[in-house]
Structure formats: structure tokens, C-alpha cells
Design a protein around this motif. Sequence first.
Motif, PDB file in Angstrom:
ATOM      1  N   GLN A 114      17.488 -11.510 -10.362  1.00  0.00           N
ATOM      2  CA  GLN A 114      17.222 -12.563  -9.097  1.00  0.00           C
ATOM      3  C   GLN A 114      15.894 -13.343  -9.576  1.00  0.00           C
ATOM      4  O   GLN A 114      16.067 -14.583  -9.802  1.00  0.00           O
ATOM      5  N   SER A 115      14.905 -12.610 -10.327  1.00  0.00           N
ATOM      6  CA  SER A 115      13.575 -13.138 -10.623  1.00  0.00           C
ATOM      7  C   SER A 115      14.050 -13.894 -11.900  1.00  0.00           C
ATOM      8  O   SER A 115      13.432 -15.333 -12.168  1.00  0.00           O
ATOM      9  N   LYS A 129      16.784 -15.351 -12.910  1.00  0.00           N
ATOM     10  CA  LYS A 129      17.471 -16.493 -12.498  1.00  0.00           C
ATOM     11  C   LYS A 129      16.446 -17.746 -12.045  1.00  0.00           C
ATOM     12  O   LYS A 129      16.665 -18.654 -12.177  1.00  0.00           O
ATOM     13  N   ASN A 130      15.584 -17.266 -10.935  1.00  0.00           N
ATOM     14  CA  ASN A 130      14.589 -18.022 -10.501  1.00  0.00           C
ATOM     15  C   ASN A 130      13.800 -18.773 -11.478  1.00  0.00           C
ATOM     16  O   ASN A 130      13.525 -19.980 -11.462  1.00  0.00           O
ATOM     17  N   ASP A 131      13.315 -17.946 -12.483  1.00  0.00           N
ATOM     18  CA  ASP A 131      12.579 -18.312 -13.631  1.00  0.00           C
ATOM     19  C   ASP A 131      13.248 -19.598 -14.400  1.00  0.00           C
ATOM     20  O   ASP A 131      12.771 -20.567 -14.728  1.00  0.00           O
ATOM     21  N   GLU A 168      13.646 -22.473 -12.157  1.00  0.00           N
ATOM     22  CA  GLU A 168      12.342 -23.386 -12.249  1.00  0.00           C
ATOM     23  C   GLU A 168      11.999 -23.932 -13.607  1.00  0.00           C
ATOM     24  O   GLU A 168      11.188 -25.051 -13.544  1.00  0.00           O
ATOM     25  N   SER A 185      18.480 -29.038  -7.584  1.00  0.00           N
ATOM     26  CA  SER A 185      18.102 -27.910  -6.589  1.00  0.00           C
ATOM     27  C   SER A 185      19.274 -27.639  -5.487  1.00  0.00           C
ATOM     28  O   SER A 185      19.416 -26.551  -5.323  1.00  0.00           O
ATOM     29  N   GLU A 191      23.685 -20.187  -6.024  1.00  0.00           N
ATOM     30  CA  GLU A 191      23.122 -18.692  -5.291  1.00  0.00           C
ATOM     31  C   GLU A 191      23.799 -18.416  -4.147  1.00  0.00           C
ATOM     32  O   GLU A 191      23.574 -17.229  -3.328  1.00  0.00           O
ATOM     33  N   TYR A 219      18.907 -22.990   2.214  1.00  0.00           N
ATOM     34  CA  TYR A 219      18.200 -23.923   1.414  1.00  0.00           C
ATOM     35  C   TYR A 219      19.299 -25.163   0.920  1.00  0.00           C
ATOM     36  O   TYR A 219      18.599 -26.173   0.831  1.00  0.00           O
TER      37      TYR A 219
END
Length: 129
Positions: free
Chosen positions: A6-7, A9-11, A14, A97, A104, A109
Amino acid sequence: MSRTEQSWKNDRVERAIGNLLRFGVLLSGAVVLAGLVIYLARYGAQTPHYRVFRGEPADLRSVGAVIRGGSTLGGRELIQFGLLLLMATPVARVVFSIVAFALERDGTYVAVTFVVLSALIYSLAGGYR
């Protein structure tokens, strides 16, 4: 999905958003600079007349007219088109976004970001006068 995945994918998201914003600002700056060079080459030697105010011509007051004018490669038209690109950059970020949150499967969101997109479009269309 693990926390590490997950981290990661978030990176990635971003970084993609950062690159999108960077590219949008650089592209719009290059278009404005090109328009400035063309404008100064054509009209740089003229003396401005400050006694009479001349606003933007009618062909540079709407989005459609600016887009059409950007293809003529005129100085003022390119400057306006570059500014339009600059305004479109954060809108593209919000759209990106929404897509990222939808992939996701994060409905909250997606909904909140869609409200932000709606407010942006409403304000750019002249809704807050």
C-alpha cells in the motif's frame, strides 16, 4: 494487501501527481515564454499609449477562443493559451486523484475529490462572481 504494498502504491501515485504538476507548470511556462518572444518580436518596439485603455480583444475572452487562437501562433494568443494550461494543471491533478482513488476502490475519497473537482470547474466557469 500488505502495508508495504500500500505504501509503495501511495508513493507511486504521489510521484505521478508531482510529475504531472511539474510537467504542467513547465509546459505552460514554455508556451507563455514562446508567446512573449513572439509578442516582443512583433510589438516590442511600439510605444504604449496609456491614455486609452484597451482591454483584451473579444477573441481572447473565452476558453474556446483562446484554444483556437493558440493554434495561430500569435504572441498574445500563445500567452493566453499558456495561462489556460497553467489553470488546467491543478484540474488535471484532481482528475488524476479521482482515478487513483477509484482504482484503490476508496469511495469516500472519490466522492470528496469529485466535490472538489466540481467546485473547481464551477469557479473556473465564472460561478463565484
